[in-house]
Design a protein around this motif. Sequence first.
Motif, PDB file in Angstrom:
ATOM      1  N   LYS A  32       0.817  -1.226   0.000  1.00 14.61           N
ATOM      2  CA  LYS A  32       0.000   0.000   0.000  1.00 14.61           C
ATOM      3  C   LYS A  32       0.847   1.271   0.000  1.00 14.61           C
ATOM      4  O   LYS A  32       0.563   2.235  -0.696  1.00 14.61           O
ATOM      5  N   GLU A  33       1.876   1.265   0.807  1.00 16.05           N
ATOM      6  CA  GLU A  33       2.732   2.433   0.923  1.00 16.05           C
ATOM      7  C   GLU A  33       3.390   2.768  -0.410  1.00 16.05           C
ATOM      8  O   GLU A  33       3.455   3.903  -0.842  1.00 16.05           O
ATOM      9  N   LYS A  34       3.885   1.705  -1.037  1.00 15.34           N
ATOM     10  CA  LYS A  34       4.566   1.902  -2.311  1.00 15.34           C
ATOM     11  C   LYS A  34       3.596   2.440  -3.349  1.00 15.34           C
ATOM     12  O   LYS A  34       3.933   3.317  -4.133  1.00 15.34           O
ATOM     13  N   GLU A  35       2.402   1.913  -3.326  1.00 14.53           N
ATOM     14  CA  GLU A  35       1.405   2.391  -4.274  1.00 14.53           C
ATOM     15  C   GLU A  35       1.160   3.885  -4.076  1.00 14.53           C
ATOM     16  O   GLU A  35       1.098   4.649  -5.038  1.00 14.53           O
ATOM     17  N   LEU A  36       1.070   4.286  -2.830  1.00 15.26           N
ATOM     18  CA  LEU A  36       0.864   5.712  -2.548  1.00 15.26           C
ATOM     19  C   LEU A  36       2.022   6.549  -3.059  1.00 15.26           C
ATOM     20  O   LEU A  36       1.833   7.630  -3.616  1.00 15.26           O
ATOM     21  N   ALA A  37       3.217   6.035  -2.867  1.00 18.58           N
ATOM     22  CA  ALA A  37       4.390   6.761  -3.355  1.00 18.58           C
ATOM     23  C   ALA A  37       4.278   6.979  -4.858  1.00 18.58           C
ATOM     24  O   ALA A  37       4.609   8.044  -5.372  1.00 18.58           O
ATOM     25  N   PHE A  38       3.778   5.979  -5.557  1.00 15.24           N
ATOM     26  CA  PHE A  38       3.661   6.110  -7.011  1.00 15.24           C
ATOM     27  C   PHE A  38       2.539   7.066  -7.387  1.00 15.24           C
ATOM     28  O   PHE A  38       2.646   7.810  -8.357  1.00 15.24           O
ATOM     29  N   LEU A  39       1.475   7.054  -6.611  1.00 16.92           N
ATOM     30  CA  LEU A  39       0.382   7.984  -6.891  1.00 16.92           C
ATOM     31  C   LEU A  39       0.866   9.427  -6.763  1.00 16.92           C
ATOM     32  O   LEU A  39       0.384  10.327  -7.435  1.00 16.92           O
ATOM     33  N   ASN A  40       1.852   9.602  -5.903  1.00 16.93           N
ATOM     34  CA  ASN A  40       2.415  10.935  -5.728  1.00 16.93           C
ATOM     35  C   ASN A  40       3.114  11.464  -6.979  1.00 16.93           C
ATOM     36  O   ASN A  40       3.337  12.660  -7.111  1.00 16.93           O
ATOM     37  N   LEU A  41       3.461  10.560  -7.876  1.00 15.92           N
ATOM     38  CA  LEU A  41       4.076  11.006  -9.127  1.00 15.92           C
ATOM     39  C   LEU A  41       3.165  12.005  -9.825  1.00 15.92           C
ATOM     40  O   LEU A  41       3.612  12.936 -10.490  1.00 15.92           O
ATOM     41  N   ASN A  60      -4.699   0.007  -2.257  1.00 16.88           N
ATOM     42  CA  ASN A  60      -5.462   0.840  -1.339  1.00 16.88           C
ATOM     43  C   ASN A  60      -6.938   0.879  -1.740  1.00 16.88           C
ATOM     44  O   ASN A  60      -7.291   0.559  -2.871  1.00 16.88           O
ATOM     45  N   ASP A  61      -7.762   1.300  -0.821  1.00 18.80           N
ATOM     46  CA  ASP A  61      -9.177   1.477  -1.152  1.00 18.80           C
ATOM     47  C   ASP A  61      -9.328   2.608  -2.159  1.00 18.80           C
ATOM     48  O   ASP A  61      -8.525   3.539  -2.189  1.00 18.80           O
ATOM     49  N   TRP A  62     -10.379   2.519  -2.935  1.00 16.68           N
ATOM     50  CA  TRP A  62     -10.583   3.541  -3.956  1.00 16.68           C
ATOM     51  C   TRP A  62     -10.741   4.931  -3.340  1.00 16.68           C
ATOM     52  O   TRP A  62     -10.321   5.930  -3.918  1.00 16.68           O
ATOM     53  N   GLU A  63     -11.282   5.002  -2.161  1.00 13.57           N
ATOM     54  CA  GLU A  63     -11.447   6.301  -1.502  1.00 13.57           C
ATOM     55  C   GLU A  63     -10.091   6.978  -1.288  1.00 13.57           C
ATOM     56  O   GLU A  63      -9.983   8.197  -1.266  1.00 13.57           O
ATOM     57  N   VAL A  64      -9.083   6.160  -1.098  1.00 18.84           N
ATOM     58  CA  VAL A  64      -7.739   6.705  -0.890  1.00 18.84           C
ATOM     59  C   VAL A  64      -7.146   7.166  -2.219  1.00 18.84           C
ATOM     60  O   VAL A  64      -6.451   8.182  -2.296  1.00 18.84           O
TER      61      VAL A  64
END
Lengths: 330, 330
Positions: B101-110, B126-130
Motif C-alpha cells: 500500500k505504501e509503495k502504491e501511494l508513493a507512485f500515486l504521488n508522481l 489501497n481502497d478507492w477512496e484513498v
Amino acid sequence: MANISDVVRLSGVSKSTVSRVINNYPHISKEKKELVLKAMEELGYTPNLSARRLRGQLSTTIGVIVPRIVNPFFSYLVDAIEKVGYQNGYQTLICQSNEDKEKELAFLNLLKTKQADGLIMTSIENDWEVIEPFTQFGPIVLCNEYVNVKSVPIIRLDQYKGAYMGVKHLIEKGHRKIAYCTGGLFTEFGKDKDRNQGYQRALEEAGIKINPNWILVNQHTIEDGKRVLKLILEMKERPTAVFTGSDEVAAGLMFAAKRHNLTIPDDLAIIGFDDQPLAELLDPGLTSIRQPIDQIGKKAMEVLLELLNNPDTAPVTYELPFELVVRHST
Amino acid sequence: MANISDVVRLSGVSKSTVSRVINNYPHISKEKKELVLKAMEELGYTPNLSARRLRGQLSTTIGVIVPRIVNPFFSYLVDAIEKVGYQNGYQTLICQSNEDKEKELAFLNLLKTKQADGLIMTSIENDWEVIEPFTQFGPIVLCNEYVNVKSVPIIRLDQYKGAYMGVKHLIEKGHRKIAYCTGGLFTEFGKDKDRNQGYQRALEEAGIKINPNWILVNQHTIEDGKRVLKLILEMKERPTAVFTGSDEVAAGLMFAAKRHNLTIPDDLAIIGFDDQPLAELLDPGLTSIRQPIDQIGKKAMEVLLELLNNPDTAPVTYELPFELVVRHST
DNA sequence: TTGTAAGCGTTATCAC
DNA sequence: GTGATAACGCTTACAA
C-alpha cells in the motif's frame, strides 16, 4: 497541489525553516518544527521533485535499461535491482530499449537532464564511444553486458565459462556432434563472442572439429527454437545434441522435437541457458546453465549506490559464477 | 551540461527565441532558427525536463503501476502499454508496487508532483477512496483491475465469464468433481470475486454442489501448484479436475501430478489462466483461458492519451473478451 | 518576428 | 535558530 509557500502561510514560519524541516536539519526548535509538520500534514504537502531536481539535488531515482522486459531474465534482474533500490530510498525507472539505438540514447539523456542520478545498463546497443560521454553526468554501471574498458564498473558473468561448461557436459555425456544456437552472431567480436569461444574451446579440447552447418545464429524465441528443429531434421548429417543460448529456444526445440517423435535426450540432447522457471517444468526437465540473476542485480545496484555516495570510488569488475543444473534433457 | 543560456550565447538570439525553436513555434525566421539549431547541435543541448515540468508543462511521462513485473501477465501488459506510449512520444515509468500500500501511494504521488501526467493502474492495493483524490492531479486509468465507480475509465475483462467458460468446459468434458484454485480469497467482495462467481454459477447450472474442501485460496506460484497437488492427494474424496487462476499454479500442479504418476487429463484434468507461452510448452499442452493482453494494454494507453489531450472526455468502461484455448490437459 | 522579464518550487548562502 | 534572497532552466505574457 500544495507547495512550500502554502506551508509557510499555514505554519507562520519562513520558507527556509520549512525547507529545513523537510530535509531534517538538526538545529530547529521543537515548536517550529511541529508547527511545520502539522501544516504539511494538514495540506497533504509533498515536495515537488522537479523543483528539487532543478535545484540540483539528488533525484533519488535511478534508471535501468533493459532490451525487453518480457524476457524473464530481464524482468527478474529488474526485480532484484528495484528491491535494493527501494530499500535505499531510490525510485527505479525501468527503461525498455527494444534493442533500439535511438531509444537507448533517449534513456541516456535521463542522466543529462538529472531525471536519474545513475544508470544500470543490462544491454548495450550503441558503441561504447557513444555512451561513454554520458558518464560525466552520472555513474553508469554495466550489468550482464560488458565492454573492454577499465573506466566503468561491470557486473558480469563469465559467459565463456558458462558455454564451455554446458558444451563440456554434453561431451562428457558422449556427444560429439553438437550444434550451437546463439542469440548473437558467430563472430569474433560481436554479441555473445564469449560464449562462442567457450563452445569452440570445449570442442577443441575434445579434438572435435566444428561443423559450420550446425552453427545457428540469431535465435531468440520459442518460435525460433521450433524452426531450428526443422532445420536439423533437414540436415544430411544431424547433430545428436544442441547447445542453446536461451531456455526459450531450447523449449521451442524440445516442443517441436517431441512433435516429430524424437526422444529426448536419446535422439537429441538439449541444453538451455538461464534456468528459467520454465526449465524445470518441461518434460523432460531441461538441463540449463543458471545465471545467478538475483545476485548480479543486487550487486549492480549496490555498486551504483556506492558510486552515487562516493563518486571517486574506483570502478571494479565483478564476475559471478554460473551453475550447471542437470536435468533429464541431456 | 549545456543549458538554454549557453545556446543563447552561442547563437546570439534571445532566450525566448531559443525556446520557440525548441518547441517548434511557427513564426521564426529561417536564419535565426538555423542559428539556434546549429548551436544546440554543437553544444549537445537537451532541454532539462525537470525545468519544463516545473514550469508546468507536460512531462510527457506516464506511469504504469504493476504488482510484480516478473509475472509474465504484467510484463506483457507493460510491454503493450509502453509501445503505444512511445509511439506517441511518451516515456513510460514502470512502477512495481509489490502489493504494498505504501509503495502504491508513493507512485500515486508522481501525479501530484507532476512527474507523470497520467497513470495506468493494473492493480489496486489501497481502497478507492484513498486513490480517488489523486485524480485531481491527473487522469488515472484502471486496466485489468476495476472498481464500481463511474468516474474512472476502466479497461477490463469479464473475469466472471472467463472462469465460467473454463469451468463449463470441464463440465462438458464430463467432470463433476471440480476443484478451484484462486489467487484471491473465496469471498463475496474480495479479490477475484468475479471469478469465484463464475465458478459457482457454472456448477450451479449443472446442478453440482460446491465442495468447500476443493476451494484452495491464495495460490500464486509454481510452488503453490505443487503444494496443491499434495493437498489433493491427501483428500479422502479427490476432485477429477482443477480450475486454476494462473498458468503458473497449473504448471506446478501438472509437474507434481506427473511426479506422482498421475495421467493428465485422465486422472486429473487441469485448466490454467492467461495462456502464457509456457502453456503451449507443457506436456500435455495446458488448456487455458487467454486474456488478450496486448489489446487491453493498447486500449488502456489509448484511453489515457485521449484523456490527456482532452481532459473532459467522459470516463468509459471497456470490456474485452476472453478466449478458451483447448489443449490436451483437459 | 523578436526580446524582456516574471515565475514555476526548491535549497544554499548569507546575514542576523 | 531563523529568515531574506538568489539561483536552478525553462516557458509565456507582454511589449516592441
